[in-house]
Design a protein around this motif. Sequence first.
Motif, mmCIF file in Angstrom:
data_model
loop_
_atom_site.group_PDB
_atom_site.id
_atom_site.type_symbol
_atom_site.label_atom_id
_atom_site.label_comp_id
_atom_site.label_asym_id
_atom_site.label_seq_id
_atom_site.Cartn_x
_atom_site.Cartn_y
_atom_site.Cartn_z
ATOM 1 N N VAL B 12 42.909 -19.930 -112.339
ATOM 2 C CA VAL B 12 41.623 -20.448 -112.779
ATOM 3 C C VAL B 12 40.842 -20.901 -111.548
ATOM 4 C CG1 VAL B 12 40.524 -22.238 -114.159
ATOM 5 C CG2 VAL B 12 42.656 -21.196 -114.936
ATOM 6 N N ASP B 13 39.575 -20.542 -111.490
ATOM 7 C CA ASP B 13 38.666 -20.954 -110.414
ATOM 8 C C ASP B 13 38.788 -20.156 -109.115
ATOM 9 O OD1 ASP B 13 37.242 -22.697 -111.848
ATOM 10 O OD2 ASP B 13 38.268 -24.505 -111.138
ATOM 11 N N ASP B 14 39.640 -19.160 -109.089
ATOM 12 C CA ASP B 14 39.694 -18.332 -107.888
ATOM 13 C C ASP B 14 38.485 -17.410 -107.780
ATOM 14 O OD1 ASP B 14 41.994 -19.444 -107.004
ATOM 15 O OD2 ASP B 14 43.312 -17.775 -107.528
ATOM 16 N N GLY B 15 37.776 -17.262 -108.919
ATOM 17 C CA GLY B 15 36.532 -16.488 -108.865
ATOM 18 C C GLY B 15 36.573 -15.164 -109.609
ATOM 19 N N LYS B 16 37.480 -15.058 -110.559
ATOM 20 C CA LYS B 16 37.620 -13.787 -111.280
ATOM 21 C C LYS B 16 36.369 -13.448 -112.100
ATOM 22 C CE LYS B 16 40.702 -13.632 -114.544
ATOM 23 N NZ LYS B 16 40.333 -13.236 -115.886
ATOM 24 N N SER B 17 35.840 -14.435 -112.843
ATOM 25 C CA SER B 17 34.640 -14.142 -113.646
ATOM 26 C C SER B 17 33.495 -13.734 -112.743
ATOM 27 C CB SER B 17 34.176 -15.366 -114.437
ATOM 28 O OG SER B 17 35.260 -16.059 -114.946
ATOM 29 N N THR B 18 33.378 -14.433 -111.640
ATOM 30 C CA THR B 18 32.290 -14.135 -110.711
ATOM 31 C C THR B 18 32.447 -12.716 -110.155
ATOM 32 O OG1 THR B 18 32.343 -16.473 -110.141
ATOM 33 C CG2 THR B 18 31.060 -15.041 -108.710
ATOM 34 N N LEU B 19 33.678 -12.367 -109.821
ATOM 35 C CA LEU B 19 33.923 -11.035 -109.267
ATOM 36 C C LEU B 19 33.617 -9.940 -110.287
ATOM 37 C CD1 LEU B 19 35.039 -9.209 -107.008
ATOM 38 C CD2 LEU B 19 37.276 -9.424 -108.093
ATOM 39 N N ILE B 145 40.958 -11.572 -100.974
ATOM 40 C CA ILE B 145 40.928 -12.943 -100.484
ATOM 41 C C ILE B 145 39.481 -13.401 -100.579
ATOM 42 C CG2 ILE B 145 41.417 -14.406 -98.486
ATOM 43 C CD1 ILE B 145 43.759 -12.131 -98.133
ATOM 44 N N ASN B 146 39.259 -14.260 -101.558
ATOM 45 C CA ASN B 146 37.894 -14.600 -101.994
ATOM 46 C C ASN B 146 37.415 -15.909 -101.374
ATOM 47 O OD1 ASN B 146 35.520 -14.310 -103.497
ATOM 48 N ND2 ASN B 146 36.328 -15.527 -105.205
ATOM 49 N N LYS B 147 36.125 -16.125 -101.506
ATOM 50 C CA LYS B 147 35.443 -17.324 -101.003
ATOM 51 C C LYS B 147 35.498 -17.381 -99.473
ATOM 52 C CE LYS B 147 36.451 -19.731 -105.302
ATOM 53 N NZ LYS B 147 36.578 -20.983 -106.030
ATOM 54 N N MET B 148 35.457 -16.204 -98.857
ATOM 55 C CA MET B 148 35.449 -16.148 -97.391
ATOM 56 C C MET B 148 34.271 -16.924 -96.819
ATOM 57 S SD MET B 148 38.146 -14.640 -96.282
ATOM 58 C CE MET B 148 37.708 -14.491 -94.552
ATOM 59 N N ASP B 149 33.183 -17.027 -97.586
ATOM 60 C CA ASP B 149 32.014 -17.792 -97.113
ATOM 61 C C ASP B 149 32.371 -19.255 -96.874
ATOM 62 O OD1 ASP B 149 32.294 -17.551 -100.036
ATOM 63 O OD2 ASP B 149 30.593 -18.928 -100.141
ATOM 64 N N LEU B 150 33.364 -19.758 -97.603
ATOM 65 C CA LEU B 150 33.720 -21.171 -97.462
ATOM 66 C C LEU B 150 34.672 -21.439 -96.301
ATOM 67 C CD1 LEU B 150 34.104 -22.201 -101.220
ATOM 68 C CD2 LEU B 150 32.110 -22.435 -99.718
ATOM 69 N N ILE B 182 36.679 -11.039 -99.201
ATOM 70 C CA ILE B 182 35.435 -10.931 -99.966
ATOM 71 C C ILE B 182 34.792 -12.288 -100.227
ATOM 72 C CG2 ILE B 182 36.258 -8.885 -101.226
ATOM 73 C CD1 ILE B 182 36.569 -10.750 -103.712
ATOM 74 N N SER B 183 33.532 -12.241 -100.605
ATOM 75 C CA SER B 183 32.922 -13.376 -101.272
ATOM 76 C C SER B 183 32.301 -12.812 -102.544
ATOM 77 C CB SER B 183 31.843 -14.032 -100.402
ATOM 78 O OG SER B 183 31.066 -14.895 -101.219
ATOM 79 N N ALA B 184 32.929 -13.148 -103.671
ATOM 80 C CA ALA B 184 32.444 -12.630 -104.953
ATOM 81 C C ALA B 184 31.055 -13.184 -105.216
ATOM 82 C CB ALA B 184 33.397 -13.020 -106.075
ATOM 83 N N LEU B 185 30.859 -14.438 -104.819
ATOM 84 C CA LEU B 185 29.592 -15.092 -105.099
ATOM 85 C C LEU B 185 28.444 -14.459 -104.327
ATOM 86 C CD1 LEU B 185 28.538 -17.579 -106.694
ATOM 87 C CD2 LEU B 185 28.635 -18.822 -104.538
ATOM 88 N N LEU B 186 28.659 -14.195 -103.055
ATOM 89 C CA LEU B 186 27.570 -13.673 -102.220
ATOM 90 C C LEU B 186 27.591 -12.154 -102.119
ATOM 91 C CD1 LEU B 186 27.667 -16.380 -99.413
ATOM 92 C CD2 LEU B 186 26.331 -16.343 -101.525
HETATM 93 N N1 GDP Z 1 31.478 -20.230 -102.349
HETATM 94 C C1 GDP Z 1 32.016 -19.373 -103.199
HETATM 95 N N2 GDP Z 1 32.235 -19.785 -104.456
HETATM 96 C C2 GDP Z 1 32.774 -18.896 -105.318
HETATM 97 C C3 GDP Z 1 33.104 -17.573 -104.939
HETATM 98 N N3 GDP Z 1 33.603 -16.936 -106.018
HETATM 99 C C4 GDP Z 1 33.582 -17.832 -107.028
HETATM 100 N N4 GDP Z 1 33.071 -19.012 -106.614
HETATM 101 C C5 GDP Z 1 32.893 -20.244 -107.374
HETATM 102 O O1 GDP Z 1 34.163 -20.692 -107.820
HETATM 103 C C6 GDP Z 1 34.081 -21.254 -109.116
HETATM 104 C C7 GDP Z 1 35.029 -20.568 -110.067
HETATM 105 O O2 GDP Z 1 34.612 -19.216 -110.256
HETATM 106 P P1 GDP Z 1 34.917 -18.403 -111.582
HETATM 107 O O3 GDP Z 1 34.405 -17.038 -111.354
HETATM 108 O O4 GDP Z 1 34.449 -19.133 -112.779
HETATM 109 O O5 GDP Z 1 36.516 -18.444 -111.527
HETATM 110 P P2 GDP Z 1 37.624 -17.914 -112.550
HETATM 111 O O6 GDP Z 1 38.144 -19.137 -113.233
HETATM 112 O O7 GDP Z 1 38.638 -17.287 -111.679
HETATM 113 O O8 GDP Z 1 36.977 -16.941 -113.480
HETATM 114 C C8 GDP Z 1 32.628 -21.141 -109.529
HETATM 115 O O9 GDP Z 1 31.984 -22.345 -109.259
HETATM 116 C C9 GDP Z 1 32.104 -20.019 -108.641
HETATM 117 O O10 GDP Z 1 30.721 -20.111 -108.412
HETATM 118 C C10 GDP Z 1 32.862 -17.184 -103.581
HETATM 119 O O11 GDP Z 1 33.124 -16.066 -103.163
HETATM 120 N N5 GDP Z 1 32.336 -18.132 -102.774
#
Ligand code: GDP
Lengths: 283, 426
Positions: B12-19, B145-150, B182-186
């Motif tokens: 949870v929160d690793d960014g799957k939905s965003t990806l 490997i996600n959130k590389m921007d951070l 990767i950065s799923a967000l950006l």
């Molecule tokens: N900075 C940054 N935040 C991210 C990235 N991917 C996801 N997030 C943030 O991480 C949080 C969890 O993402 P979400 O997609 O809901 O995660 P899930 O629980 O794996 O589906 C959210 O606040 C996203 O905006 C990324 O690549 N970079």
Amino acid sequence: FREVAGQFKRPALLFSGGKDSITLIRLAEKAFRPGKFPFPLVHIDTGHNFPETIQFRDKLASELGEKLIIRYVEDTIKQKGLIDPKGRNASRNSLQTFTLLDTIEEFKFDVCIGGARRDEEKARAKERVFSIRDTLGQWNPHLQRPELWNIYNGRINDGENVRVFPISNWTELDVWQYIKQEKIEIPDIYFAQYRDCILRNNKLLAFSDFVKIYNDDKIVNRKIRFRTIGDMTCTAAIESDAETIDDIINELKNTRLSERGETRLDDYISDAAMEDRKVAGYF
Amino acid sequence: MDILRFIAAGSVDDGKSTLIGRLLYDSKSVLMDQLESISKPRNPKLNSANGEEINLAFLTDGLRAEREQGITIDVAYKYFSTPKRKFIIADTPGHFEFTRNMVTGASNSDLAIILIDARHGMSEQTKRHSIIASILNIPHLVICINKMDLVNYSEKVFSDIVEDYKKFASKLNIKFIYFIPISALLGDNIVERSFRIQWYSGRSLLEHLEEVCVEPAHHLDSRFPVQWIISSHNGGPDNYTGYTGKIISGVFKKGDKILISNPFGTNGDSFKSSSIKSIEIFGSEVEEAFAPMSVVMHLHEKVDIHRGDLFVKASGEESLPVVNNNFEAIICWMDAKPLRQNNNYLLQHNSRIVECRVEKIVHKIDVNTLDELINPDQINLNDICRVRVQTASSLIYDPYPKNKANGNFILIDKESNTTAGAGMIC
Ligand SMILES: Nc1nc2c(ncn2[C@@H]2O[C@H](COP(=O)(O)OP(=O)(O)O)[C@@H](O)[C@H]2O)c(=O)[nH]1
């Protein structure tokens, strides 16, 4: 299709006359020809169909040489004293469920094959290919089974029955590409033509006896086609130049609107409302 | 066009939905009217390329009924396509207890994406998801490997995680592992290669999904389970007998000598022989057909054949399936009612259903470590174990690692009829 034939005693194929059920017919032909279909085609007729759909249905059934069973929502309304929804954009969609469940009971169908697709709306994204219904015909989440590999578990207890969605993994575009590949004939109303229609709330409705015209409705003549062909009272047309299947495929590749969003008048209803319909046995 | 089915996993929160949202959005598979409904402020936001703020978490929302009733079997399917391929994503919830969902989604996947948060590195879930992918024999793993921007797009952070993962993965049975920062967000390295990650010279995620080579099932030994028989009894022409089904592996040609399983035969006569007179597809004859085509087969020699019987090729180059009524299998348990030693079930293998008994639970597998726990008293929902199964009549199978399609089965509870277990024959 072959698993349905092999696992159940009394299957039926729900045929609406639309592109998805026409696609199902071709798949059934591929599964069972040169034999007969091991099931009849069943149409639950709202009485508000496009005349083209009905003509097409009858022609197809007779060309196929397969049995067609028709049951009318009109009859259910009379028998059960149901209220026919009135007013603007009223549709008989929700009443269809009663007629369907009665028909299942009448013929003791243990499985109905339908043309629903997972990409149609959110409430369907998790639908199984073999979807189990309880003794009241309802979708009960506890009865739903995981589906692994190519194995479909159609075993049911007495009174339960199953809905099977063979093209659940197809998208709207897949359906059209298949229609093209297989050179399948489809009703004219899917192709764009100048037609009289009613302009209401920025949506274009087919002009017909079933649709009451209100003062602020405008009758216009536009080049339109239908992307889905449900009940005439709740299916909107789209303005289009697509006169051939290739045109339709191109149009779809470029559209930014979903099938449901663009064409259903009764779907200002929420995802939750869609889910309620699923539970009640609407699909 | 060819289809790649994949699963996406992560804690949870690793960014799957965003990806997933990013892949659908950037491939223009999210339509405008669907976007309008993405306005819940509590959900994570996703910035599109031109700066508009959109929110795609709605795509992974569960159904209300399922949430309310605590239903856990839910795999949501999503679709997108590029000019090169069509994709089907099996999206499973990331909660740790949902092994069964991941197994379900993984059973039909050619590839698994596993997300790791660059700030935290590998987690318990990373291992669990990788182990499940390995048990299910998914050939391709992509570690994003996600959130590389951070982490300032740091090469060191990336390569440290890659090193860690490689150490762990040495005990896995995965053919191909690919790592992408990767950065799923950006959108870094999702569709286009990122200019912010110059030190990385590999493919973007989408490029990889488009290019990855899925080994076709027609390279394997030829197997054709009969699903339905067309004859004059069910509307076929006079004197017509056609065996219909899907070729699950290999190739069959007109004239091929074949063997047909005889589940009730004793050791010497496990197979009956015949040969292919013709192969038909929707009324037209073809010279040969291969997996995953659906066909009608006609035979020269008349033999007694039923739904559920298996055709195999009798040529020297191909090996025969195993004929056995007692074998070991890995089982993922999917029912709230536990599995106990000596319980009886129905076993469905392709189109055949036989009675069976789980004679022995050999060991339970710890999905976080792959450790084996000997002699557990029972196996609960979401547990994975190795069992010995006795069937009422012989199964004609291939070991799962050799041929998935002919090595899997499900166990059906005889009372509820539900699918209680997913099995892979060892
Ligand atoms: N900075 C940054 N935040 C991210 C990235 N991917 C996801 N997030 C943030 O991480 C949080 C969890 O993402 P979400 O997609 O809901 O995660 P899930 O629980 O794996 O589906 C959210 O606040 C996203 O905006 C990324 O690549 N970079």
